[in-house]
Design a protein around this motif. Sequence first.
Motif, mmCIF file in Angstrom:
data_model
loop_
_atom_site.group_PDB
_atom_site.id
_atom_site.type_symbol
_atom_site.label_atom_id
_atom_site.label_comp_id
_atom_site.label_asym_id
_atom_site.label_seq_id
_atom_site.Cartn_x
_atom_site.Cartn_y
_atom_site.Cartn_z
ATOM 1 N N GLU A 76 34.869 32.869 31.054
ATOM 2 C CA GLU A 76 36.063 33.589 30.611
ATOM 3 C C GLU A 76 35.909 34.150 29.199
ATOM 4 O OE1 GLU A 76 38.799 34.585 32.448
ATOM 5 O OE2 GLU A 76 37.183 34.039 33.806
ATOM 6 N N GLY A 83 41.345 40.523 31.948
ATOM 7 C CA GLY A 83 40.951 40.166 33.302
ATOM 8 C C GLY A 83 40.128 41.226 34.008
ATOM 9 N N ASN A 88 36.692 40.995 38.587
ATOM 10 C CA ASN A 88 36.844 40.192 37.380
ATOM 11 C C ASN A 88 38.135 39.394 37.398
ATOM 12 O OD1 ASN A 88 34.436 40.963 36.111
ATOM 13 N ND2 ASN A 88 35.367 42.808 35.277
ATOM 14 N N ARG A 89 39.192 40.018 37.911
ATOM 15 C CA ARG A 89 40.475 39.311 37.983
ATOM 16 C C ARG A 89 40.364 38.105 38.914
ATOM 17 N NH1 ARG A 89 43.229 43.274 39.425
ATOM 18 N NH2 ARG A 89 43.870 43.905 37.329
ATOM 19 N N ARG A 90 39.698 38.297 40.036
ATOM 20 C CA ARG A 90 39.540 37.191 40.984
ATOM 21 C C ARG A 90 38.694 36.084 40.381
ATOM 22 N NH1 ARG A 90 41.750 33.749 43.891
ATOM 23 N NH2 ARG A 90 40.580 33.005 45.704
ATOM 24 N N THR A 92 38.507 35.318 37.233
ATOM 25 C CA THR A 92 39.374 34.624 36.273
ATOM 26 C C THR A 92 40.313 33.664 36.995
ATOM 27 O OG1 THR A 92 39.306 36.337 34.566
ATOM 28 C CG2 THR A 92 41.281 34.972 34.641
ATOM 29 N N GLU A 93 40.903 34.108 38.099
ATOM 30 C CA GLU A 93 41.786 33.225 38.867
ATOM 31 C C GLU A 93 41.033 31.990 39.349
ATOM 32 O OE1 GLU A 93 44.812 36.650 40.673
ATOM 33 O OE2 GLU A 93 43.136 35.889 41.877
ATOM 34 N N ARG A 125 44.472 34.016 28.496
ATOM 35 C CA ARG A 125 44.659 34.535 29.854
ATOM 36 C C ARG A 125 46.120 34.485 30.316
ATOM 37 N NH1 ARG A 125 40.809 37.324 29.510
ATOM 38 N NH2 ARG A 125 38.812 36.958 30.518
ATOM 39 N N ARG A 128 48.544 37.592 31.359
ATOM 40 C CA ARG A 128 47.754 38.811 31.255
ATOM 41 C C ARG A 128 46.965 39.139 32.517
ATOM 42 N NH1 ARG A 128 44.803 39.424 25.512
ATOM 43 N NH2 ARG A 128 44.913 41.587 26.203
ATOM 44 N N VAL A 129 46.966 38.257 33.509
ATOM 45 C CA VAL A 129 46.097 38.476 34.668
ATOM 46 C C VAL A 129 46.895 38.559 35.966
ATOM 47 C CG1 VAL A 129 44.100 37.621 35.966
ATOM 48 C CG2 VAL A 129 44.193 37.313 33.481
ATOM 49 N N SER A 130 47.504 37.464 36.368
ATOM 50 C CA SER A 130 48.251 37.429 37.628
ATOM 51 C C SER A 130 49.123 36.188 37.652
ATOM 52 C CB SER A 130 47.296 37.402 38.832
ATOM 53 O OG SER A 130 46.581 36.181 38.873
#
Length: 208
Positions: A76, A83, A88-90, A92-93, A125, A128-130
């Motif tokens: 990260e 993200g 990249n978002r996935r 991070t999740e 994070r 900022r992401v989901s």
Amino acid sequence: ASAVRLLDSVTGAAGAAVLERLRPGLFRAVTAVVRDRVSPAATRSALRVLLHACPLGRNRALAVEAGAAREAIELELDAPPAGGGGGNRRATELALALLAELCACADGRAAVAAHPAGVAVVARRLLRVSAAADACAVRVLAAVAGRAASPEVLREMARVGAVGKLCCVLQADCDAAVKDAARAVLRLHHGVWSGSPCVSAYLLSRYL
């Protein structure tokens, strides 16, 4: 990349009888895939393998011993601040979900707290992401700032903005359970953080 993709499929379908027999070498090898950044897809597969295994307490300890918490944080640190795109978002999740699972054990919480950027990267994070990332980030911060939190960890949370982010969760359009978890942490250490120059006393007290 092909091997870790196969492990992702197998561990995703395996039951507890198989997962409880995983050996330490597997955790070291899969964690090395995250560390070496073989490819974005391989990294996501490796994170999923660890997530499939971690609901078992023994496996959490093996993952922490293999350095999984550290590598999730390092991943990260190298990722785009917000993200990035879908892949990249996935990632991070998945990384935050893994940290949340690892923080269910004392060694996992200690590993996150001991990393110089552990608390900071999770706070960065948040919001900022989901929604999924938010839920996991709050779980991590709540675990690290639990009743056994050291004064050093509490000061670090104030200094890097984690306390302010938890206050922002109470104002945001988040799931009620996520807000409740954030509020519980803020109430638990209100007396410590309300006197910190790094935290707005008004913001801290307004939503509790």
